[in-house]
Design an enzyme around this catalytic site. Structure first.
Site, mmCIF file in Angstrom:
data_model
loop_
_atom_site.group_PDB
_atom_site.id
_atom_site.type_symbol
_atom_site.label_atom_id
_atom_site.label_comp_id
_atom_site.label_asym_id
_atom_site.label_seq_id
_atom_site.Cartn_x
_atom_site.Cartn_y
_atom_site.Cartn_z
ATOM 1 N N HIS B 158 0.844 -1.198 0.000
ATOM 2 C CA HIS B 158 0.000 0.000 0.000
ATOM 3 C C HIS B 158 0.883 1.254 0.000
ATOM 4 C CE1 HIS B 158 -3.517 2.399 1.620
ATOM 5 N NE2 HIS B 158 -2.516 3.136 2.046
ATOM 6 N N GLU B 159 1.919 1.248 0.819
ATOM 7 C CA GLU B 159 2.793 2.421 0.898
ATOM 8 C C GLU B 159 3.612 2.580 -0.382
ATOM 9 O OE1 GLU B 159 2.187 4.495 3.055
ATOM 10 O OE2 GLU B 159 0.999 3.195 4.341
ATOM 11 N N HIS B 162 1.727 4.374 -2.860
ATOM 12 C CA HIS B 162 1.754 5.830 -2.679
ATOM 13 C C HIS B 162 3.022 6.417 -3.302
ATOM 14 C CE1 HIS B 162 -1.837 6.372 -0.476
ATOM 15 N NE2 HIS B 162 -1.443 5.811 0.640
#
Lengths: 209, 618
Positions: B158-159, B162
């Site tokens: 998920h990071e 980003h």
């Protein structure tokens, strides 16, 4: 209408004062916040740089009991030298654990630097004594531990340099105007760079026959 | 959408932030100006004074905050109280997160980001930075200890999404803007809490006539401060609104990407369930306010949630209906109280189509590639002292007496001994592991102090120049490492990316010519490759640059200029580079490395596997 005209210059005057005071206070506040955050950042950098040393020191301190254990089997008559190493190691371990709690405390770092220097000294003495035991020097395990110890020491020295650089930029900021005022207000303490105690580190003990 | 489109879009989104920011500032000014106008019977001077003050407060504080964040992800992580994860991981949980981050980074062709641990028992994570080169990943202690490997991998994926979607740069801008908007309230609070009372106290001490006047001023200052605090709460309201507007959709997208990267909806799904089920008070709420939107789950509870409700996120990730989920044990955040159906409901399948970047099989292959590197080297790469030596060994030609002599002068005795131990190991490694080795070394190399980095760069240059042959690999190694270390040049890298290919045709020609010459045996072949590459760009072909003018310096200069291309144009350019090297039918490892190096210079991570710059899934 006339009334309003009379009020206007007074309003303009008080308005000016308000603007000046607000802008002035704002300017000061923002500068202080900026400096404060800068100091916090540098202090955190010091902490992170210390963490690098800490990892290597732990590794070094873990290797020493192994070294002493191996040496014991060969040099039963050198109990004192071996005990000195173990004592110095234990003191360094406790100094390191104090320092890792607050790496920016000048006292803790100075203590650790001293304790680690003493350990280096004790190890140096042991190495000199070991010269008299060729079997021990040829021992496989001994050679391996020694090799690892040297390599770890190099890493310690390198991260110590990075740490001292971080400490220097923090202390510089702390002492320079105007950040010194903010540092004083919010209690940013002097950080201790890790100085090698020249005497202890370089004093290779003389061999007496 | 692929990486390049996302990057361009993220840059456009910054304009939306600026617009929202301007609207918010106008409204706040209205809130301040109207009472001032009423009190002064709409006196022009008073109104002007009030508006100027207001603009100054917001403007200056936004600029100051952005200035501070200039240094990138590291500063944000340190601001939040993170401690850098020490690379020789001391415990299993730390080792686990380190491994996951390394695998994910190698798979995506990014330098491994530094990891920061925040000592907090809640489960949370964030990514921060301007570009992939200066990105850092932060995780809380609770995150690495309470989540199992699959869950943690979902969170890290998920990071990474980003990072590759350019969200981090939006986030850093948001921090600056929100701080600016909230500054009015902070200023008011300082007036009411400190300056007013100080005046009051000093006047009560003097007890003279002036003292009475002083008390009046003190009270006036307090009232004025409270007025600003009220106006500031309007600012806070809008700050949160902007945070929420910008970051919620990005969170869904990141969740969807995490599923794609790991091909395991259960990982991130069950991580989200853990967060939803075990609500914990986090202790970093003090500084967290400005940074809400950066975290994996909301750090500070507020009416305007920067993140979608966890139940909604779980439902989307696992592809089930929100209603079928059991109610969380406690209300997780303010977000839950909002109307869930108010969101446009995109399914995960849709999200996956939109997202792109890391493929799940890349992660598996990256894991293999990392495992193939010998443990001794891996260990060495995790420490700044020895990581330098591995980088030197990559540049050393075995048995070159000149280099040998040079090294004895440059290195200390112990370094030389260690280098001698490492050299045969490094030379034994597969050629294809050379770039991963450089990427794995990134966090350790970044730990060096500025002085050490300068010395390191100097030694690298000396080694490269020692044999008077500037090979392609040498160029890649030096430029990639310098890119990783160049924290201070971040500003230059974050400049606008808005140029088109046509405006940079000269620079493009230099790079394509250089690639064509270095890949071909004869001049004809080279000009064939060169022409082929130009056709891919769709522009009018330019005449090839002379061989002698294709120096590494001119290439470096051209690539610096090309950094300001739009990302979609960068993709076209990289595709042209690719077709240039594969014109002769095969792509050598050296050529693939060069493309990777070019991608790195342009802030476009290229997955090493297949080495194709076209990263869209199909």
């Amino acid at each position: 209408m006339k009334n309003l005209l009379n009020i206007e210059p007074i309003l303009a005057f008080t308005g000016l004062i308000v603007v000046f005071s607000v802008v002035f206070v704002l300017f000061i506040v923002i500068v202080v916040i900026g400096i404060f955050n800068g100091l916090v950042g540098l202090r955190n950098r010091v902490k992170n740089a210390y963490a690098q040393i800490d990892v290597q020191l732990k590794r070094r301190y873990d290797l020493i009991p192994n070294l002493v254990e191996t040496a014991k089997g060969y040099m039963a008559h050198e109990k004192e030298t071996l005990e000195a190493v173990i004592n110095a190691r234990n003191q360094a371990v406790s100094a390191a654990s104090t320092a890792s709690k607050d790496p920016t405390s000048a006292g803790a770092i100075a203590d650790l630097a001293g304790a680690d220097g003493a350990l280096t000294g004790a190890l140096g003495k042991l190495m000199v004594v070991m010269e008299a035991y060729p079997d021990l020097k040829a021992n496989e395990n001994m050679m391996q531990v020694q090799e690892e110890l040297t390599s770890t020491e190099n890493r310690v020295a390198f991260s110590r340099q990075a740490y001292n650089d971080a400490v220097m930029s923090y202390n510089n900021k702390r002492e320079m105007f105007p950040s010194n005022i903010v540092a004083g207000m919010f209690g940013f303490n002097f950080a201790q760079s890790w100085e090698l105690d020249d005497e202890a580190a370089r004093d290779v003990p003389k061999v007496s026959f | 959408m692929n990486f390049y489109e996302h990057q361009d879009r993220a840059r456009k989104r910054t304009k939306v932030i600026v617009l929202l920011f301007i609207v918010a500032v106008i409204i706040i000014m209205g809130v301040i100006v109207v009472p001032v106008g009423l009190a002064s019977e709409w006196n022009g001077g008073a109104i002007a004074i009030a508006s100027v003050c207001c603009l100054l407060i917001v403007g200056i504080s936004t600029l100051v905050k952005l200035g501070q964040l200039n240094d990138g992800g590291r500063v944000v992580a340190e601001m939040l109280g993170g401690t850098e994860l020490q690379t020789s991981g001391r415990n299993k949980a730390e080792q686990k997160v380190k491994n996951i981050v390394e695998e994910m980074a190698i798979a995506s062709g990014m330098p491994v980001p530094s990891i920061f641990i925040i000592e907090d028992n809640s489960i949370n994570a964030f990514a921060a930075g301007w570009t992939p080169s200066d990105a850092v990943i932060g995780v809380t202690r609770g995150c690495i200890e309470q989540l199992n490997r699959d869950e943690l991998q979902g969170v890290i994926a998920h990071e990474f999404s980003h990072i590759s979607h350019g969200d981090m740069r939006i986030n850093i801008r948001l921090i600056g803007v929100i701080f600016g908007i909230m500054a009015i309230g902070i200023t008011g609070w300082i007036f009411a809490r400190y300056i007013g009372p100080i005046i009051l106290r000093s006047s009560s001490r003097s007890r003279s006539k002036e003292g009475a006047g002083g008390a009046g001023i003190g009270l006036a200052v307090i009232v004025f401060g409270l007025f600003l605090v009220i106006c500031g709460s309007v600012g806070t309201f809008f700050g949160r609104l902007i945070q929420a507007a910008v970051s919620r959709q990005r969170e869904f997208l990141a969740d969807a990407s995490a599923v794609q990267y790991t091909r395991n909806p259960n990982g991130i799904g069950s991580a989200l369930r853990k967060i939803g089920g075990i609500p914990q008070q986090s202790s970093f709420s003090k500084d967290g306010g400005q940074c809400n939107h950066m975290f994996f789950s909301q750090a500070v509870r507020s009416l305007f949630a920067s993140h979608p409700p966890t139940t909604e996120r779980v439902a989307r990730v696992e592809g089930i209906d929100v209603a079928s989920l059991p109610a969380p044990t406690r209300v997780e955040s303010g977000g839950v109280s909002e109307n869930i159906s108010g969101f446009s409901s995109t399914s995960v399948a849709q999200g996956v189509q939109e997202a792109s970047g890391i493929q799940e099989e890349y992660v598996a292959r990256a894991k293999l590639a990392i495992n193939n590197i010998s443990p001794a080297i891996k260990e060495a790469l995790h420490n700044s002292w020895s990581a330098r030596l591995v980088m030197y060994s990559l540049l050393i030609n075995k048995g070159d007496p000149k280099q040998h002599k040079l090294l004895t002068n440059l290195l200390s005795n112990q370094e030389f001994v260690e280098l001698k131990n490492l050299l045969p190991l490094v030379k034994k490694e597969d050629r294809a592991s050379r770039l991963p080795m450089i990427d794995l070394a990134a966090p350790a190399l970044k730990q060096m102090s500025n002085e050490q980095q300068v010395a390191f760069a100097k030694t690298l240059t000396t080694l490269v120049n020692s044999d008077h042959v500037y090979s392609r690999f040498e160029w890649v190694l030096v430029s990639v490492i310098k890119k990783h270390l160049a924290n201070k040049n971040v500003r230059a890298d974050s400049k606008k990316a808005n140029k088109t290919l046509a405006r940079c045709s000269k620079e493009i020609n230099v790079v394509l010519s250089a690639l064509a010459y270095s890949g071909a045996d004869s001049g004809d072949l080279a000009s064939g490759a060169h022409g082929h590459a130009w056709r891919v760009t769709g522009l009018k072909e330019m005449t090839m640059v002379q061989v002698n003018d294709c120096t590494m310096e001119s290439m470096q200069k051209s690539l610096c200029a090309l950094q300001s291309l739009r990302f979609v144009e960068k993709q076209k350019f990289l595709q042209a580079c690719e077709s240039c090297v594969e014109n002769d039918g095969n792509v050598t490892v050296a050529e693939a490395e060069t493309i990777r190096g070019i991608g790195d210079m342009l802030d476009c991570p290229i997955p090493m596997f297949g080495a194709t710059p076209n990263m869209s899934p199909q």
